[in-house]
Design a protein around this motif. Structure first.
Motif, PDB file in Angstrom:
ATOM      1  N   GLY A   1      11.842  -7.481  16.130  1.00 49.94           N
ATOM      2  CA  GLY A   1      11.269  -7.477  17.478  1.00 49.94           C
ATOM      3  C   GLY A   1      10.444  -6.217  17.667  1.00 49.94           C
ATOM      4  N   VAL A   2      10.351  -5.756  18.896  1.00 52.39           N
ATOM      5  CA  VAL A   2       9.562  -4.548  19.172  1.00 52.39           C
ATOM      6  C   VAL A   2      10.019  -3.933  20.494  1.00 52.39           C
ATOM      7  CG1 VAL A   2       7.718  -5.803  20.407  1.00 52.39           C
ATOM      8  CG2 VAL A   2       7.169  -3.647  19.262  1.00 52.39           C
ATOM      9  N   ALA A   3       9.830  -2.622  20.626  1.00 59.10           N
ATOM     10  CA  ALA A   3      10.065  -1.956  21.912  1.00 59.10           C
ATOM     11  C   ALA A   3       8.754  -1.326  22.361  1.00 59.10           C
ATOM     12  CB  ALA A   3      11.137  -0.874  21.768  1.00 59.10           C
ATOM     13  N   ALA A   4       8.579  -1.266  23.676  1.00 60.51           N
ATOM     14  CA  ALA A   4       7.435  -0.555  24.247  1.00 60.51           C
ATOM     15  C   ALA A   4       7.975   0.756  24.818  1.00 60.51           C
ATOM     16  CB  ALA A   4       6.770  -1.390  25.328  1.00 60.51           C
ATOM     17  N   VAL A   5       7.550   1.864  24.226  1.00 58.54           N
ATOM     18  CA  VAL A   5       8.033   3.175  24.666  1.00 58.54           C
ATOM     19  C   VAL A   5       7.441   3.480  26.051  1.00 58.54           C
ATOM     20  CG1 VAL A   5       8.006   5.648  24.151  1.00 58.54           C
ATOM     21  CG2 VAL A   5       8.312   3.977  22.291  1.00 58.54           C
ATOM     22  N   HIS A   6       8.304   3.893  26.966  1.00 60.93           N
ATOM     23  CA  HIS A   6       7.890   4.126  28.359  1.00 60.93           C
ATOM     24  C   HIS A   6       6.960   5.340  28.503  1.00 60.93           C
ATOM     25  CE1 HIS A   6      10.249   7.785  29.240  1.00 60.93           C
ATOM     26  NE2 HIS A   6      11.060   7.335  28.299  1.00 60.93           N
ATOM     27  N   CYS A   7       6.276   5.391  29.627  1.00 62.04           N
ATOM     28  CA  CYS A   7       5.329   6.486  29.859  1.00 62.04           C
ATOM     29  C   CYS A   7       5.777   7.392  31.005  1.00 62.04           C
ATOM     30  CB  CYS A   7       3.925   5.947  30.101  1.00 62.04           C
ATOM     31  SG  CYS A   7       3.791   4.851  31.520  1.00 62.04           S
ATOM     32  N   ASN A   8       7.066   7.365  31.329  1.00 70.99           N
ATOM     33  CA  ASN A   8       7.541   8.198  32.433  1.00 70.99           C
ATOM     34  C   ASN A   8       7.878   9.610  31.939  1.00 70.99           C
ATOM     35  OD1 ASN A   8       7.867   8.201  35.223  1.00 70.99           O
ATOM     36  ND2 ASN A   8      10.096   8.006  35.069  1.00 70.99           N
ATOM     37  N   THR A   9       6.995  10.145  31.124  1.00 73.30           N
ATOM     38  CA  THR A   9       7.199  11.468  30.547  1.00 73.30           C
ATOM     39  C   THR A   9       5.842  12.016  30.131  1.00 73.30           C
ATOM     40  OG1 THR A   9       8.459  12.656  28.866  1.00 73.30           O
ATOM     41  CG2 THR A   9       7.564  10.554  28.193  1.00 73.30           C
ATOM     42  N   GLU A  10       5.811  13.284  29.721  1.00 74.29           N
ATOM     43  CA  GLU A  10       4.546  13.889  29.278  1.00 74.29           C
ATOM     44  C   GLU A  10       3.980  13.108  28.093  1.00 74.29           C
ATOM     45  OE1 GLU A  10       3.192  16.831  30.412  1.00 74.29           O
ATOM     46  OE2 GLU A  10       4.746  17.158  31.924  1.00 74.29           O
ATOM     47  N   PRO A  11       2.666  12.991  28.001  1.00 75.98           N
ATOM     48  CA  PRO A  11       2.072  12.225  26.895  1.00 75.98           C
ATOM     49  C   PRO A  11       2.515  12.710  25.512  1.00 75.98           C
ATOM     50  CG  PRO A  11       0.401  12.772  28.526  1.00 75.98           C
ATOM     51  CD  PRO A  11       1.650  13.464  28.968  1.00 75.98           C
ATOM     52  N   HIS A  12       2.641  14.039  25.328  1.00 74.91           N
ATOM     53  CA  HIS A  12       3.007  14.501  23.971  1.00 74.91           C
ATOM     54  C   HIS A  12       4.451  14.127  23.636  1.00 74.91           C
ATOM     55  CE1 HIS A  12       4.581  17.996  26.207  1.00 74.91           C
ATOM     56  NE2 HIS A  12       5.419  18.123  25.194  1.00 74.91           N
ATOM     57  N   ILE A  13       5.297  14.018  24.648  1.00 73.03           N
ATOM     58  CA  ILE A  13       6.686  13.603  24.386  1.00 73.03           C
ATOM     59  C   ILE A  13       6.717  12.113  24.049  1.00 73.03           C
ATOM     60  CG2 ILE A  13       9.008  13.355  25.381  1.00 73.03           C
ATOM     61  CD1 ILE A  13       8.415  15.900  27.008  1.00 73.03           C
TER      62      ILE A  13
END
Ligand code: NAI
Ligand code: XMP
Ligand code: K
Length: 496
Positions: free
Chosen positions: A79-91
């Motif tokens: 399958g796949v996961a979509a990494v969230h964006c509720n953090t700094e872009p570099h993190i």
């Protein structure tokens, strides 16, 4: 007059054109003909135009669901996961890199110390081991391994009690390759090191034993680079263009433009920008629930559509904003349009059992996106807590006040909207163990559902749907009660 079998039950287009918003629990499929074993059902599918998956499961881009451990586990299951964006872009970019740095189904995130450092037990953050490198980072030479159980009560440098640098295992090895080294050589642990010499993680005999106790891993999701497929989300602000660049550089295979209402000038502009700048990356737009919304995103060039508004377990959008749609209707309607454009549909939100997955896929979706279903897993971010005698993990909506406040520095950088109104809640979900165990069992249940329908693959389920061969009906309230467990004084529900 003889009864007409073709008139028994409703084909989907008829059922969903009566001005009623239906959700998964409202509808039920009529069984078909079984001509094959359940194990023969093929669940291979696509996340988006160019990303094949072995199983139709997507972890939601939420900060209590998808970080590195979830991304590695989901990709290793196919399958796949979509990494969230509720953090700094570099993190966010470093989370993607961590998941893609290995072919193992887990990420331990062990701490790194330098030989001169004097960590306390709490610096091990619950890990049994820590890696000791020259500079105390992953990019310098590995010089030893520190064992949490052997930490001294005196304040002494790690170099005084660390053990010698462990045997290293290549980060390009898959689980069976790495596991057999530990087992054959009788090792308690080994370090995972990349071909460039970067020290990545620790793999332990305990990990090997745990993962071998789960169902056998299937075909992993690998990209053209031979690494795990990982998706990532972005917003639609000007700053998200900079974020997008960092995510693409980190190797994100697909980008999810994350919004509750995708049919906006902001999203359409972002889609056009991303398609022009990074044509090699698949772009998933959304969320949408109507054909008109989908049409605009497809015309702008999306490679996938995320469907669902207000259907999520933590969502209050329908209550707060009075917009949305029953999820079964939304999936069917959008899919009926998207199929003509070969754009896969992701049924997002409202999945709480394997039957919901069967329904979403049989109503035209290519995958399901899940938040609450995965949030209680070992691989979800956060730690377990005891609540009323149960082990639980926090799960929160990305539109909850708490998540908005956390993300305001990153996601809403420069946001001038001062009056923030929540469209989600903060809650907790019960411990479910590892996704590496419960997802394979869930997929087996989905295969059994497909078998009952007479669909030997996802494509065949869609063929039954679009040829009006698939029949369904609405369940009355009483029929829903009858379809659930009822009339018992007590029971234990154990699915596997
Ligand atoms: N699927 C669902 O039913 C829902 C999901 N959510 C989740 O919550 C999170 C936040 O969702 P939203 O509030 O929809 O986020 P969003 O960032 O799309 O929208 C927030 C507000 O910012 C505005 N906005 C966006 N880009 C802009 C720009 N470039 N310039 C000016 N204004 C701009 C939007 O119009 C909206 O008023 C997401 O993770 C989303 O997936 C939230 C509600 C419902
Ligand atoms: O109205 C909302 N307010 C929120 O704060 C929120 N956060 C996430 N989402 C959406 O819910 C999906 C996950 O739903 P489940 O837990 O039911 O799987 C997710 O995939 C999102 O589509 C939200 N919707
Ligand atoms: K809801």
């Amino acid at each position: 007059m003889a009864a007409d079998p073709a008139a028994d039950g409703f084909p989907a287009p008829r059922l969903f054109s009566q001005g009623v918003s239906y959700t998964y629990d409202d509808v039920i499929f009529l069984p078909g003909y079984i001509g094959f074993p359940a194990d023969a059902v093929d669940l291979t599918t696509r996340l988006s135009r160019r990303i094949p998956l072995a199983i139709p499961c997507v972890a939601s881009p939420m900060d209590t669901v998808s970080e590195a451990a979830m991304a590695a586990a989901m990709a290793s299951l196919g399958g796949v996961a979509a990494v969230h964006c509720n953090t700094e872009p570099h993190i966010q970019a470093s989370i993607i890199r961590a998941a893609k740095s290995r072919r193992l189904p887990f990420v331990s995130s062990v701490p790194f110390f330098s030989p001169a450092s004097t960590p306390s037990l709490s610096d091990f953050a619950g890990h049994d081991y820590a890696l000791v490198t020259e500079r105390g980072d992953s990019l310098s030479k590995l010089v030893g391994i520190a064992v949490a159980a052997e930490i001294s009560s005196r304040v002494v440098p790690v170099s005084e009690y660390m053990r010698p640098a462990p045997r290293s295992v290549s980060s390009s090895f898959d689980f069976e390759q790495a596991a057999s080294i530990l087992v054959d050589e009788g090792l308690d642990y080994a370090s995972l090191v990349s071909d460039d010499g970067e020290v990545i993680d620790v793999i332990t005999a305990k990990d090997v034993e745990r993962i071998r106790s789960y169902p056998k891993l299937g075909k992993p999701s690998l990209g053209a680079d031979g690494k795990f497929v990982v998706a990532a989300s972005i917003g639609t602000r000007e700053d998200d263009k900079r974020r997008l660049e960092q995510l693409v550089n980190a190797g994100a295979n697909a980008i999810v433009v994350d919004s509750s209402q995708g049919n906006s000038i902001y999203q359409l502009d972002m889609i056009k920008y991303a398609k022009k700048m990074y044509p090699e990356v698949d772009l998933i737009g959304g969320n949408v629930v109507t054909i008109t919304q989908a049409q605009n995103l497809v015309n702008a060039g999306v490679d996938g559509l995320r469907v669902g508004m207000g259907s999520g377990s933590i969502c209050t959008t329908q209550e707060v904003c009075a917009v949305g749609r029953g999820q079964a209707t939304a999936v069917f309607k959008v899919a009926s349009y998207a199929r003509d454009h070969s754009v896969p549909v992701i049924a997002d939100g409202g999945i709480s059992n394997s039957g919901h997955i069967v329904k979403a896929l049989s109503l035209g979706a290519s995958t399901v996106m899940m938040g609450s279903f995965l949030a209680g897993s070992h691989e979800a971010p956060g730690t377990y807590e005891h609540k009323d005698g149960r082990l639980v993990k926090k799960y929160r909506g990305m539109g909850s006040l708490e998540a908005m406040i956390k993300g305001s520095d990153a996601r809403y950088l420069g946001d001038t909207l001062k009056l923030k109104v929540a469209q989600g809640v903060v809650g907790a979900v019960a411990d479910k163990g590892s996704v590496l165990k419960f997802i394979p069992y869930t997929m087996q249940a989905v295969k059994q559902g497909f078998q009952d329908l007479g669909a030997s693959s996802l494509q065949s389920a869609h063929d039954l749907l679009w040829s009006d061969t698939l029949k369904l009906e609405v369940r009355t309230g009483a029929a829903q009660v009858e379809g659930g467990i009822h009339g018992l004084v007590s029971y234990e529900k154990k699915a596997f």
